[in-house]
Design a protein around this motif. Sequence first.
Motif, PDB file in Angstrom:
ATOM      1  N   VAL A 152      -0.477  -4.349  -5.059  1.00 31.34           N
ATOM      2  CA  VAL A 152      -0.464  -2.986  -4.496  1.00 31.34           C
ATOM      3  C   VAL A 152      -0.970  -3.006  -3.053  1.00 31.34           C
ATOM      4  O   VAL A 152      -0.361  -2.417  -2.156  1.00 31.34           O
ATOM      5  CB  VAL A 152      -1.332  -2.030  -5.359  1.00 31.34           C
ATOM      6  CG1 VAL A 152      -1.537  -0.702  -4.664  1.00 31.34           C
ATOM      7  CG2 VAL A 152      -0.674  -1.810  -6.712  1.00 31.34           C
ATOM      8  N   HIS A 155       1.564  -4.704  -0.748  1.00 28.19           N
ATOM      9  CA  HIS A 155       2.802  -3.946  -0.550  1.00 28.19           C
ATOM     10  C   HIS A 155       2.558  -2.597   0.105  1.00 28.19           C
ATOM     11  O   HIS A 155       3.159  -2.271   1.129  1.00 28.19           O
ATOM     12  CB  HIS A 155       3.550  -3.767  -1.881  1.00 28.19           C
ATOM     13  CG  HIS A 155       4.942  -3.264  -1.671  1.00 28.19           C
ATOM     14  ND1 HIS A 155       5.228  -1.913  -1.587  1.00 28.19           N
ATOM     15  CD2 HIS A 155       6.103  -3.912  -1.466  1.00 28.19           C
ATOM     16  CE1 HIS A 155       6.521  -1.765  -1.361  1.00 28.19           C
ATOM     17  NE2 HIS A 155       7.079  -2.960  -1.289  1.00 28.19           N
ATOM     18  N   GLU A 156       1.649  -1.819  -0.468  1.00 21.15           N
ATOM     19  CA  GLU A 156       1.469  -0.437   0.004  1.00 21.15           C
ATOM     20  C   GLU A 156       0.603  -0.334   1.254  1.00 21.15           C
ATOM     21  O   GLU A 156       0.857   0.499   2.119  1.00 21.15           O
ATOM     22  CB  GLU A 156       0.858   0.437  -1.102  1.00 21.15           C
ATOM     23  CG  GLU A 156       1.539   0.347  -2.452  1.00 21.15           C
ATOM     24  CD  GLU A 156       2.962   0.899  -2.476  1.00 21.15           C
ATOM     25  OE1 GLU A 156       3.604   1.010  -1.425  1.00 21.15           O
ATOM     26  OE2 GLU A 156       3.444   1.211  -3.583  1.00 21.15           O
ATOM     27  N   PHE A 157      -0.434  -1.161   1.345  1.00 22.57           N
ATOM     28  CA  PHE A 157      -1.335  -1.052   2.495  1.00 22.57           C
ATOM     29  C   PHE A 157      -0.964  -1.998   3.633  1.00 22.57           C
ATOM     30  O   PHE A 157      -1.128  -1.672   4.795  1.00 22.57           O
ATOM     31  CB  PHE A 157      -2.801  -1.299   2.067  1.00 22.57           C
ATOM     32  CG  PHE A 157      -3.306  -0.363   1.006  1.00 22.57           C
ATOM     33  CD1 PHE A 157      -2.716   0.887   0.813  1.00 22.57           C
ATOM     34  CD2 PHE A 157      -4.374  -0.703   0.193  1.00 22.57           C
ATOM     35  CE1 PHE A 157      -3.174   1.763  -0.169  1.00 22.57           C
ATOM     36  CE2 PHE A 157      -4.843   0.170  -0.789  1.00 22.57           C
ATOM     37  CZ  PHE A 157      -4.231   1.391  -0.983  1.00 22.57           C
ATOM     38  N   LEU A 180       4.155  -4.745  -9.536  1.00 21.18           N
ATOM     39  CA  LEU A 180       4.149  -3.545  -8.694  1.00 21.18           C
ATOM     40  C   LEU A 180       4.601  -2.320  -9.501  1.00 21.18           C
ATOM     41  O   LEU A 180       4.007  -1.238  -9.399  1.00 21.18           O
ATOM     42  CB  LEU A 180       5.072  -3.758  -7.482  1.00 21.18           C
ATOM     43  CG  LEU A 180       5.053  -2.684  -6.410  1.00 21.18           C
ATOM     44  CD1 LEU A 180       3.664  -2.526  -5.814  1.00 21.18           C
ATOM     45  CD2 LEU A 180       6.046  -3.011  -5.284  1.00 21.18           C
TER      46      LEU A 180
END
Lengths: 200, 179
Positions: A152, A155-157, A180
Amino acid sequence: MDVQNKYASLDDEALVRSAQKGNKNAFEELVARHRDKVYGRLMIMIKNENDALDLSQEVWIKAWKRLKQFHGDAAFCTWITRIAINVGVDHIRKQKRKKYESIEDHIEESGSIERLMPIEIVNPAQGLEREELRARIDKALEQLSPEHRSVVILHEFEGLEYKEIAKMLKCSMGTIMSRLFYARKKLAHLLAGLKKERLQ
Amino acid sequence: MITLEQKLKIQAYLDGELSQSEAKKVEFLMASDQEAKQVFEELKCAADLLQNNEPEIKMPISRELFWNRIYNEIQKDEDESVSVFDYIRHLKYLLLNTKYLVPVAATIIALISIFLIKDFAKPIEDYLVSIETTSEEVGSYSFRVQSENMFVVWIYNKDKSDEKNIESDLIYDDDLFLQ
């Protein structure tokens, strides 16, 4: 003008150049600027204050030793965060307990329970203050395994692609996609639960 | 009901990881299947939520304290990393700097001289060695004199020496052969 103020007025690029020549005052300023970012990344990943602090120190010592390898292709902040993530991933790997390698790990990896959860569409704009929302996200992240949290974060940050994450975590793209998906699903479920609690 | 593989494709579509043709297939699926569309919405909301609300965590110790910890470690590492290469580097500097050339050269010559003198000053070893032979009748001794560059071998009759105690009186004139 004292030493701290002198370096505070310089940008990262100038500080890096100076630190590469062995100037520890310039390096100190870089540490002061980016220490929260490094610590925050590690803290989200490993969820242990003491370990995150020790690992932050390790990250900065590594950075000092490898500073000559930094050619400015990316921003210094990105470079140091990558070192932090690698250190965090190594730590997670070392800490991985036997219980995660057995049944629990299999269940979590496959995300079989979460996949059966009903679809939860969370509306982030609904009612929560930003700080409160962040705190809740942090709490929800805490409930993921370190491996899922790492995906996470990356990928997201960090905005990395599946391929890059797979390379960094040394696993297949299929595993990354699965982790994910599971992590998002679980987070959506946890955050929806929190929202319902609030509305009651 | 859509499969897990289809759900992962929907996620990959959301993350921009699909080729154009695969993306078209997912779009078609979402247009024709309500559940697929809901999965997409759910994943999108979770992703947006995370991307826009990254938790901000502050380090719980002061700048000075943290820097001291790092500084001490860096200093310790630097002290430990004084290696042979550093000595070579210093020597190179001393040799290339003319001011130090004469004393350094004199020191090196003095060290080499001490080494050589020490080697030559070793005491000259003269020694006697008994040589084992398979013969029951004849025995032998060798004697080496380094200073005279001489090597002597005695061959004697064992029966005779047994009688006369060879330890005290090693050699009889008639047994002696010079080689």
